[in-house]
Write an enzyme that holds these catalytic residues in place. Structure first.
Site, PDB file in Angstrom:
ATOM      1  N   CYS A 228      70.245  68.876  62.352  1.00  0.00           N
ATOM      2  CA  CYS A 228      70.630  69.936  61.413  1.00  0.00           C
ATOM      3  C   CYS A 228      71.139  69.269  60.138  1.00  0.00           C
ATOM      4  CB  CYS A 228      71.746  70.780  62.016  1.00  0.00           C
ATOM      5  SG  CYS A 228      71.336  71.465  63.614  1.00  0.00           S
TER       6      CYS A 228
ATOM      7  N   ARG B  17      65.638  68.757  57.580  1.00  0.00           N
ATOM      8  CA  ARG B  17      66.331  68.356  58.822  1.00  0.00           C
ATOM      9  C   ARG B  17      66.285  69.467  59.862  1.00  0.00           C
ATOM     10  NH1 ARG B  17      69.901  63.965  57.904  1.00  0.00           N
ATOM     11  NH2 ARG B  17      71.063  64.543  59.753  1.00  0.00           N
TER      12      ARG B  17
ATOM     13  N   TRP C 266      68.471  73.326  63.234  1.00  0.00           N
ATOM     14  CA  TRP C 266      67.336  73.170  64.131  1.00  0.00           C
ATOM     15  C   TRP C 266      67.925  73.420  65.514  1.00  0.00           C
ATOM     16  CZ3 TRP C 266      65.906  69.105  67.783  1.00  0.00           C
ATOM     17  CH2 TRP C 266      64.609  69.260  68.282  1.00  0.00           C
TER      18      TRP C 266
ATOM     19  N   ASN D 133      76.436  69.280  63.516  1.00  0.00           N
ATOM     20  CA  ASN D 133      75.113  68.722  63.844  1.00  0.00           C
ATOM     21  C   ASN D 133      75.313  67.828  65.056  1.00  0.00           C
ATOM     22  OD1 ASN D 133      72.533  67.638  63.876  1.00  0.00           O
ATOM     23  ND2 ASN D 133      73.034  66.048  62.361  1.00  0.00           N
ATOM     24  N   GLY D 134      74.644  68.140  66.161  1.00  0.00           N
ATOM     25  CA  GLY D 134      74.791  67.318  67.360  1.00  0.00           C
ATOM     26  C   GLY D 134      74.802  68.203  68.601  1.00  0.00           C
TER      27      GLY D 134
ATOM     28  N   GLU E 270      47.760  58.084  65.738  1.00  0.00           N
ATOM     29  CA  GLU E 270      48.549  58.604  64.614  1.00  0.00           C
ATOM     30  C   GLU E 270      47.788  59.696  63.877  1.00  0.00           C
ATOM     31  OE1 GLU E 270      51.430  58.646  63.731  1.00  0.00           O
ATOM     32  OE2 GLU E 270      51.376  59.234  61.612  1.00  0.00           O
TER      33      GLU E 270
ATOM     34  N   LYS F 228      49.249  63.469  63.292  1.00  0.00           N
ATOM     35  CA  LYS F 228      49.339  64.086  61.953  1.00  0.00           C
ATOM     36  C   LYS F 228      48.668  65.447  61.965  1.00  0.00           C
ATOM     37  CE  LYS F 228      51.973  62.447  60.261  1.00  0.00           C
ATOM     38  NZ  LYS F 228      52.525  61.533  61.169  1.00  0.00           N
TER      39      LYS F 228
ATOM     40  N   GLU G 255      50.549  68.109  64.357  1.00  0.00           N
ATOM     41  CA  GLU G 255      51.927  68.528  64.037  1.00  0.00           C
ATOM     42  C   GLU G 255      51.995  69.385  62.778  1.00  0.00           C
ATOM     43  OE1 GLU G 255      54.907  65.601  63.097  1.00  0.00           O
ATOM     44  OE2 GLU G 255      53.439  64.240  62.274  1.00  0.00           O
TER      45      GLU G 255
ATOM     46  N   HIS H  26      35.363  57.030  80.485  1.00  0.00           N
ATOM     47  CA  HIS H  26      35.985  57.112  81.822  1.00  0.00           C
ATOM     48  C   HIS H  26      36.580  58.484  82.087  1.00  0.00           C
ATOM     49  CE1 HIS H  26      35.333  52.840  82.309  1.00  0.00           C
ATOM     50  NE2 HIS H  26      35.851  52.644  81.113  1.00  0.00           N
TER      51      HIS H  26
ATOM     52  N   LYS I 227      62.879  66.831  60.881  1.00  0.00           N
ATOM     53  CA  LYS I 227      62.511  65.514  60.362  1.00  0.00           C
ATOM     54  C   LYS I 227      62.981  64.387  61.272  1.00  0.00           C
ATOM     55  CE  LYS I 227      60.867  62.476  57.630  1.00  0.00           C
ATOM     56  NZ  LYS I 227      59.409  62.234  57.720  1.00  0.00           N
TER      57      LYS I 227
HETATM   58  C1  AGP Z   1      56.165  61.917  62.661  1.00  0.00           C
HETATM   59  O1  AGP Z   1      55.200  62.579  61.842  1.00  0.00           O
HETATM   60  C2  AGP Z   1      57.076  62.873  63.366  1.00  0.00           C
HETATM   61  N1  AGP Z   1      57.784  63.628  62.411  1.00  0.00           N
HETATM   62  C3  AGP Z   1      57.928  62.218  64.442  1.00  0.00           C
HETATM   63  O2  AGP Z   1      57.059  61.798  65.466  1.00  0.00           O
HETATM   64  C4  AGP Z   1      58.790  60.995  64.031  1.00  0.00           C
HETATM   65  O3  AGP Z   1      57.952  59.891  63.748  1.00  0.00           O
HETATM   66  C5  AGP Z   1      59.673  60.615  65.227  1.00  0.00           C
HETATM   67  O4  AGP Z   1      60.534  61.690  65.491  1.00  0.00           O
HETATM   68  C6  AGP Z   1      60.477  59.340  64.988  1.00  0.00           C
HETATM   69  O5  AGP Z   1      61.318  59.508  63.879  1.00  0.00           O
HETATM   70  P1  AGP Z   1      62.022  58.202  63.233  1.00  0.00           P
HETATM   71  O6  AGP Z   1      60.909  57.310  62.742  1.00  0.00           O
HETATM   72  O7  AGP Z   1      62.876  58.741  62.142  1.00  0.00           O
HETATM   73  O8  AGP Z   1      62.807  57.533  64.329  1.00  0.00           O
END
Ligand code: AGP
Length: 621
Positions: A2, A27, A75, A101-102, A494, A498, A501, A517, A616
């Site tokens: 958050c 966030r 969040w 936050n936590g 990756e 992308k 997500e 396989h 994020k």
């Molecule tokens: C990446 O596009 C995502 N937002 C997510 O997988 C991110 O890479 C992951 O949460 C790790 O975050 P960090 O690199 O800040 O540790």
């Protein structure tokens, strides 16, 4: 994760809080709220939904006035996204407001105790329990109706409450008895003090306050801060005195804006020539045919003794770790094992005497990755970190590390930080290799290849319109495969992440060799495959794998090397990349996949900067 911001000074708090929430929205954006103290009245406004549709409209309709306030963008962890679960939360007396936050792990037992003494709760959150606990301690400290003299009494009540808490917090607390004081505290979730003239700030990260000040104090775990317009002080629950260091932010207010771009994600994709140059700056040592770093905090002799590296990370950073494995094993011949951070913490991974843990994290706050770092240190092993956010928890708790200098990454989908991470890993592999068997010639070849990347990335970005056109052609597909071998395999993973997500399309990254396989059963005319097929050592085998997909009528989008005459005959669409060394292909191949995902998500009407269900950085395990 958050976002929190607090302000105390002479200006109207509301606009500062709202702008700060906008800078923190990446966030978390399930809901947002503010609490402002003016004329001894505490007013709270909170609303479900994103900032501009929710709290911003509410504040326009029902403005709040005062020069002290706290705000929060959420969040959801405990309690579904809903108005009632939005922060700030009141204590029982409604004289104290808290944003947090936590995760308070023992919130249920604390709640039962408070319920037993007549407390009533309005939400399902752990934060409201914390607010009531603080209120309980505060009112215990207030003997009779004596009005406490200073905010220190509120700080003491917050400290008393936190001593009962198990879990993580970054929090801000205000009380109607102290119209010029905000209390902040942190354990496991970031919190910084912003130092202004006649005003002070609290924030989860510097993006929220860089417009007002570049002088900050990064709070440490168990710190409790008291801020007023004229001063701030920090105590620590664990030790007698807090370790207060004033730092200056490396980035500016403009860096956290969108500039001329429609989205942060697009801006950050286009920043990559510059951010790769930033990652390389001052680290290419052609004279010594090696790479140099300032903060590894390990001597050459210590690095020569490293006989195994475990790389722990999450999400996109875990994909970067896989590239790091290939790089370090090829160039430095050191055995590398890649672990999901959350798995490493709990599966009792065997570590030898000279094993080093390396964690990768853009935010430097990911709870799983922080836990892995702490686990390695608990077991007596050196823990290094490659991180983007300066002063972040992982950066500060590591034994040494390397900043990637990518600047603030606001888009939830990581792009420039991923490419900067693998750029730094390339440098690290050269550095380690040159302490061992890597020849000066081969090292120089890699360094020259790295040096050429920014211009090559510019060339790829010039294909943005073509990628947009290609994206529209495939935007309606409901399933995708991304395939690659060797260095291209992690980039296939990756590319799939992308796409899924930000566009919500089901996409799988896979080893091109592994398809036969089993997963090849899923291939049909409606399932496009993005094939990474650079002209590298695996080219012929990858082309054979591509032929298997084509034979089953799977549409093929190939990422190939400029000058490849074969690929056009077997792929439906081709994106050409400049030629580079095999170990550096991942850096170039990432960019078209980022743009492909971006344009498909737009074509599908998705919010590319704030995808549903995501935040994020995930600061809960
Ligand atoms: C990446 O596009 C995502 N937002 C997510 O997988 C991110 O890479 C992951 O949460 C790790 O975050 P960090 O690199 O800040 O540790």
């Amino acid at each position: 994760m958050c976002g929190i911001i607090g302000y105390v000074g002479k200006k109207s708090a509301s606009p500062i809080l709202l702008e700060g929430l906008r800078r923190l929205e990446y966030r978390g954006y399930d809901s947002a709220g503010v609490a402002v103290l003016g004329n001894a009245t505490l007013v709270v406004r909170k609303k479900l939904g994103k900032i501009d549709e929710g709290i911003a409209r509410l504040l326009k309709a029902e403005p709040v006035h005062g020069s002290l306030g706290i705000a929060h963008t959420r969040w959801a962890t405990h309690g579904a996204p809903a108005d009632k679960n939005s922060h700030p939360h009141f204590d029982q007396s409604e004289k104290i407001a808290v944003v947090h936050n936590g995760v308070i792990e023992n919130y249920d037992s604390l709640k039962q105790k408070l319920l037993a003494t007549g407390h009533k709760f309005k939400s399902d959150t752990d934060t409201e329990v914390l607010a009531h606990l603080i209120g309980e301690h505060y009112h215990k400290r207030k003997t009779g109706n004596r009005k406490p003299e200073t905010g220190n009494e509120l700080a003491a009540a917050v400290s008393d409450a936190l001593r009962e808490v198990i879990g993580t917090y970054g929090l801000a607390v205000i009380c109607t008895d102290f119209p010029d004081t905000i209390i902040g505290a942190r354990r496991g979730s970031p919190l910084i003090i912003g130092i202004g003239k006649g005003e002070h700030f609290l924030a989860s990260d510097a993006n929220a306050i860089v417009a007002h000040t570049k002088k900050v104090v990064y709070l440490n775990d168990y710190d409790v801060a008291t801020i007023t317009p004229e001063r701030f002080e920090v105590s620590n629950l664990g030790t007698d005195t807090a370790n207060v260091q004033i730092s200056n932010l490396e980035f500016s207010h403009e860096d956290v804006g969108r500039g001329k771009f429609a989205h942060f994600m697009l801006k950050e994709i286009f920043e990559q020539p510059q951010t790769v140059a930033n990652a390389l700056r001052g680290r290419l040592d052609f004279e010594g045919a090696t790479a140099k770093f300032g903060g590894l905090n390990m001597t050459a002799a210590e690095l020569r003794h490293v006989d195994r590296i475990v790389i722990a990370a999450s999400g996109t950073s875990w994909h970067a770790a896989l590239v790091g494995e290939y790089l370090i094993e090829e160039l430095a011949q050191i055995p590398v094992e890649v672990e999901f951070a959350h798995e490493f913490c709990y599966r009792n991974c065997p570590l030898e005497k000279n094993t080093v843990l390396l964690v990768l994290s853009q935010s430097g706050e990911t709870a799983d990755t922080l836990a892995a770092l702490r686990e390695a240190k608990r077991r007596g092993h050196r823990a290094l970190a490659i991180v983007n956010v300066v002063g972040s928890t992982i950066a500060r708790e590591s034994d040494g590390g390397i900043y990637m200098h990518a600047g603030p990454e606001i888009g939830v989908a990581s792009t420039k930080a991923f490419v900067s991470t693998i750029t730094v890993l390339s440098l690290l592999a050269v550095h380690l290799g040159r302490l061992r068997q890597l020849s000066a010639n081969r090292a120089t070849e890699i360094l020259r290849g790295l040096e050429a990347l920014p211009k090559q990335l510019e060339k790829i970005l010039a294909q943005n319109d073509a990628l947009n056109k290609l994206a529209k052609k495939y935007a309606k597909a409901e399933d995708f495969f991304f395939l690659g071998r060797g260095y291209s395999f992690p980039i296939a993973l990756e590319g799939a992440l992308k796409l899924k997500e930000i566009s919500y399309i089901h996409a799988e990254g896979y080893s091109a060799a592994e398809m036969k396989h089993g997963p090849i059963a899923l291939i049909d005319a409606k399932t496009p495959t993005v094939f990474l097929v650079p002209q590298d050592a695996m080219y012929d085998k990858t082309m054979a794998n591509l032929a298997m997909i084509r034979a089953r009528k799977g549409p093929i989008i190939a990422l190939a090397t400029e000058g490849d005459k074969q690929i056009k005959k077997v792929a439906d669409d081709v994106i050409y990349l400049p030629k580079t060394l095999e170990p550096l292909n991942p850096i170039l191949a990432s960019v078209p996949l980022q743009l492909f995902a971006y344009h498909i998500a737009l074509a599908r009407g998705c919010d590319v900067d704030k995808p549903r269900n995501l935040a994020k950085s995930v600061t809960v395990q």
